[in-house]
Design a protein around this motif. Structure first.
Motif, PDB file in Angstrom:
ATOM      1  N   ASP A 150       0.670  -1.445  -0.133  1.00 54.42           N
ATOM      2  CA  ASP A 150       0.025   0.116   0.021  1.00 54.42           C
ATOM      3  C   ASP A 150       0.866   1.197   0.133  1.00 54.42           C
ATOM      4  N   ASP A 151       1.774   1.180   0.725  1.00 57.77           N
ATOM      5  CA  ASP A 151       2.684   2.480   0.716  1.00 57.77           C
ATOM      6  C   ASP A 151       3.466   2.394  -0.571  1.00 57.77           C
ATOM      7  N   LEU A 152       3.918   1.670  -0.970  1.00 57.19           N
ATOM      8  CA  LEU A 152       4.697   1.685  -2.308  1.00 57.19           C
ATOM      9  C   LEU A 152       3.726   2.179  -3.446  1.00 57.19           C
ATOM     10  N   LEU A 153       2.527   1.737  -3.492  1.00 56.23           N
ATOM     11  CA  LEU A 153       1.469   2.087  -4.315  1.00 56.23           C
ATOM     12  C   LEU A 153       1.448   3.657  -4.352  1.00 56.23           C
ATOM     13  N   THR A 154       1.233   4.211  -3.129  1.00 60.14           N
ATOM     14  CA  THR A 154       1.196   5.628  -2.594  1.00 60.14           C
ATOM     15  C   THR A 154       2.292   6.072  -3.438  1.00 60.14           C
ATOM     16  N   GLN A 155       3.476   5.898  -3.306  1.00 57.74           N
ATOM     17  CA  GLN A 155       4.826   6.451  -3.695  1.00 57.74           C
ATOM     18  C   GLN A 155       4.803   6.202  -5.111  1.00 57.74           C
ATOM     19  N   TRP A 156       4.277   5.323  -5.846  1.00 55.67           N
ATOM     20  CA  TRP A 156       4.153   5.283  -7.190  1.00 55.67           C
ATOM     21  C   TRP A 156       3.226   6.249  -7.845  1.00 55.67           C
ATOM     22  N   ARG A 157       2.016   6.394  -7.237  1.00 52.42           N
ATOM     23  CA  ARG A 157       1.301   7.435  -7.719  1.00 52.42           C
ATOM     24  C   ARG A 157       1.819   8.812  -7.713  1.00 52.42           C
ATOM     25  N   GLU A 158       2.754   9.147  -6.436  1.00 53.76           N
ATOM     26  CA  GLU A 158       3.202  10.435  -6.495  1.00 53.76           C
ATOM     27  C   GLU A 158       4.419  10.561  -7.747  1.00 53.76           C
ATOM     28  N   SER A 159       5.034   9.563  -8.219  1.00 52.21           N
ATOM     29  CA  SER A 159       6.062   9.572  -9.272  1.00 52.21           C
ATOM     30  C   SER A 159       5.613   9.561 -10.573  1.00 52.21           C
ATOM     31  N   ALA A 160       4.327   9.022 -10.830  1.00 50.68           N
ATOM     32  CA  ALA A 160       3.591   8.570 -12.217  1.00 50.68           C
ATOM     33  C   ALA A 160       3.048   9.926 -12.624  1.00 50.68           C
ATOM     34  N   SER A 161       3.035   9.950 -14.021  1.00 50.21           N
ATOM     35  CA  SER A 161       2.214  11.058 -14.840  1.00 50.21           C
ATOM     36  C   SER A 161       0.639  11.011 -14.598  1.00 50.21           C
ATOM     37  N   PRO A 162       0.167  12.013 -14.873  1.00 54.14           N
ATOM     38  CA  PRO A 162      -1.309  11.809 -14.995  1.00 54.14           C
ATOM     39  C   PRO A 162      -2.170  10.698 -15.716  1.00 54.14           C
TER      40      PRO A 162
END
Length: 333
Positions: free
Chosen positions: A303-315
């Motif tokens: 869950d934490d890594l998915l949150t980090q992924w969202r922050e690094s990903a494009s819209p």
């Protein structure tokens, strides 16, 4: 004499036409992959090649170089992009530093079953195609790995048993997961696992049963603790220029063979998930399902890594994830 000259000219013309036809039939590609001959990914590729060669009547032939014998596995994408080889097989997660989308399927908990992995592919496909086209690459097939687990020399009953173990993992997300669980984690390509064990660099693995069999992991470990966790994908890719140099009919044959490799590969992965665990048991290994303690810890890290992924990903990439999550929740309702 005139009659002999006419006959001679006729024979020469026929020979030249024959040679001309032969030269057109000699389109030859070299394909690189990092996995051994008896791996199910390689078997699938062999069937992919056979289909192309048979349907093209030998007009396109492909020389497969497995097990990293030609190009190191992690360098295959660059080799295809540059035209060093025309075609190859890659593992998407290796290139997660180039774009977050490449590592999405290796996030813990992103796709814990083959069904979820297929839904994720459906959501990702157009994005991945566009992403790879920027590197002059065309994706032809996607095949998932079976679920993952831990290979260790001692049983893993809880997270506390993991503390200080030296583990080989294969991507940045799995490295973050392993370190947060308490392992000392090292990213290594497949070909270096056996040497890392023999030198003491590692004493455990996080990977699929398939990889365990490929390296005869029973020489180093006695336990496989299955977690599921993720079903990351390999992709067959082709150099864009090499593909477009083919005629329309050859292009159609290659694309169709790629689609067939995807469908066949998905089923081969499903079958391997069951048969590979049987092979581990036959070689003296004990297989256990991960405890609730371990699964809960992995779930929270995911869950934490998915949150980090969202922050690094494009819209656009976040839209892919949201579309997948909607598909996954819709199936579960």
């Amino acid at each position: 004499m005139p009659r002999l000259n006419r006959l001679f000219c006729f024979l020469i013309s026929g020979l030249l036409l024959s040679l001309s036809g032969t030269s057109q039939a000699q389109t030859h590609w070299i394909m690189a992959t990092g996995y051994p001959q008896d791996n199910f990914f390689t078997h699938n590729i062999e069937m992919f090649i056979k289909e192309i060669e048979e349907k093209s009547d030998g007009e396109l032939t492909i020389d497969l170089r497995p097990n990293g014998t030609l190009i190191n596995h992690d360098a295959i994408k660059r080799a295809v992009q540059s035209g060093q080889v025309q075609i190859g097989e890659i593992r998407l997660g290796v290139y997660g530093n180039e774009d977050p989308m490449y590592r999405l399927d290796s996030l813990p908990g992103a796709a814990t079953t083959l069904e979820q992995a297929r839904q994720l592919l459906e959501a990702q496909a157009s994005y991945l195609e566009k992403l790879l086209s920027e590197d002059s690459i065309i994706p032809l097939a996607y095949v998932p790995w079976p679920g993952q687990g831990f290979f260790t020399s001692v049983p893993l009953k809880s997270v506390t048993d993991m503390q200080g173990m030296k583990i080989r993992i294969y991507s940045q997300p799995t490295r973050q997961m392993a370190e947060q669980l308490g392992f000392q984690a090292t990213i290594l390509p497949f070909a270096e696992i056996a040497q890392a064990y023999s030198t003491g660099m590692i004493n455990s693995l996080f990977t699929s049963a398939q990889t365990g069999i490929d390296i005869q992991v029973w020489d180093y470990a006695h336990y496989f603790t299955y977690t599921g966790t993720s079903h990351s994908k390999n992709t067959i890719i082709v150099n864009q220029r090499a593909f477009h140099a083919l005629g329309d009919e050859l292009q159609r044959i290659v694309l169709e063979a790629g689609k067939n490799a995807t469908e066949r590969g998905w089923e081969m992965s499903r079958q391997a998930a069951a048969s590979n665990q049987e092979t581990l048991v036959e070689n003296g290994m004990q297989i256990d399902q991960a405890s609730n303690d371990i699964q809960q810890a992995i779930g929270q890290i995911g869950d934490d890594l998915l949150t980090q992924w969202r922050e690094s990903a494009s819209p656009e990439a976040r839209d892919v994830l949201d579309r997948y999550l909607q598909m996954r929740s819709g199936k579960q309702d």
